[in-house]
Design an enzyme around this catalytic site. Sequence first.
Site, PDB file in Angstrom:
ATOM      1  N   CYS A  81      10.578  10.337   4.164  1.00 33.73           N
ATOM      2  CA  CYS A  81       9.211  10.704   3.784  1.00 33.73           C
ATOM      3  C   CYS A  81       8.393  11.159   5.006  1.00 33.73           C
ATOM      4  O   CYS A  81       8.677  12.230   5.533  1.00 33.73           O
ATOM      5  CB  CYS A  81       8.580   9.550   3.022  1.00 33.73           C
ATOM      6  SG  CYS A  81       7.314  10.107   1.894  1.00 33.73           S
ATOM      7  N   HIS A 170      11.910   7.119  -0.590  1.00 37.37           N
ATOM      8  CA  HIS A 170      11.965   5.858   0.170  1.00 37.37           C
ATOM      9  C   HIS A 170      13.176   5.013  -0.221  1.00 37.37           C
ATOM     10  O   HIS A 170      13.051   4.125  -1.080  1.00 37.37           O
ATOM     11  CB  HIS A 170      10.698   5.037  -0.121  1.00 37.37           C
ATOM     12  CG  HIS A 170       9.484   5.520   0.575  1.00 37.37           C
ATOM     13  ND1 HIS A 170       9.029   4.983   1.759  1.00 37.37           N
ATOM     14  CD2 HIS A 170       8.611   6.497   0.257  1.00 37.37           C
ATOM     15  CE1 HIS A 170       7.928   5.603   2.137  1.00 37.37           C
ATOM     16  NE2 HIS A 170       7.646   6.528   1.246  1.00 37.37           N
ATOM     17  N   GLU A 172      14.509   2.629   1.344  1.00 38.66           N
ATOM     18  CA  GLU A 172      14.333   1.228   1.773  1.00 38.66           C
ATOM     19  C   GLU A 172      13.569   0.413   0.741  1.00 38.66           C
ATOM     20  O   GLU A 172      13.557  -0.811   0.800  1.00 38.66           O
ATOM     21  CB  GLU A 172      13.629   1.187   3.148  1.00 38.66           C
ATOM     22  CG  GLU A 172      12.130   1.398   3.156  1.00 38.66           C
ATOM     23  CD  GLU A 172      11.681   2.842   2.902  1.00 38.66           C
ATOM     24  OE1 GLU A 172      12.539   3.715   2.645  1.00 38.66           O
ATOM     25  OE2 GLU A 172      10.463   3.086   2.937  1.00 38.66           O
TER      26      GLU A 172
HETATM   27  N1  GLN Z   1       1.948  11.742   2.508  1.00 40.22           N
HETATM   28  C1  GLN Z   1       2.469  11.205   3.733  1.00 40.22           C
HETATM   29  C2  GLN Z   1       2.375  12.220   4.860  1.00 40.22           C
HETATM   30  O1  GLN Z   1       2.043  13.321   4.648  1.00 40.22           O
HETATM   31  C3  GLN Z   1       3.896  10.759   3.571  1.00 40.22           C
HETATM   32  C4  GLN Z   1       3.972   9.655   2.558  1.00 40.22           C
HETATM   33  C5  GLN Z   1       5.077   8.675   2.764  1.00 40.22           C
HETATM   34  O2  GLN Z   1       5.679   8.562   3.834  1.00 40.22           O
HETATM   35  N2  GLN Z   1       5.311   7.900   1.730  1.00 40.22           N
HETATM   36  O3  GLN Z   1       2.630  11.889   5.956  1.00 40.22           O
END
Ligand code: GLN
Length: 189
Positions: A81, A170, A172
């Site tokens: 992410c 995610h 994890e």
């Molecule tokens: N929206 C976050 C970003 O732009 C990422 C979200 C996340 O890691 N769950 O950094």
Amino acid sequence: MRNIKIGVLALQGAFIEHEHMLTDLGAVCTEIRQPCDLQGIDGIVLPGGESTVQGQLLYKSGLFTPLRKLISDGLPTLGTCAGLILMAQEISSSVAHLGTLPVTVKRNAYGRQLSSFVTEQPIAGIGNYPMIFIRAPYIERADENVEILAKVDGNIVAVKCRNQIGLSFHPELSENSNIHEWFLSQCEK
Ligand code: GLN
């Protein structure tokens, strides 16, 4: 226990959950907050969180340059992410951070209304996997040398390029540790 030491970038975000999963699989985890923490690691996890904040903290901590070098030199890296956003060579309408992974990502790509969702989809080499998306990015463009491992609704959400694995979701936070197990096997090589 396995003789393997994984660094988990611990500047901000969901790093503890990665540590729990990796420790359960027998790895030793070390939290990365400053350049000396990078000594002797066999792989690194860049967790989810807020990529803008993490990017700023990478500079402030002095980690930016040594971390980028280690990844470019082949250290096995799992970015989830915000971690994927840190690795991306390009971020649409924003400036890149480490820029080690030859893809373009779109931040908050699912908009506000569908900011978080779970879907079970196949990942190449792993099988069906419960993917948890939280204000997630997706990958809009990938270079030819990037392996596309999974798509959701036609958008790329999992890739591998040599030593780097990048995921929009995610792993994890799921109960399924197959991705972490696969990552550890890359680190053991
Ligand atoms: N929206 C976050 C970003 O732009 C990422 C979200 C996340 O890691 N769950 O950094």
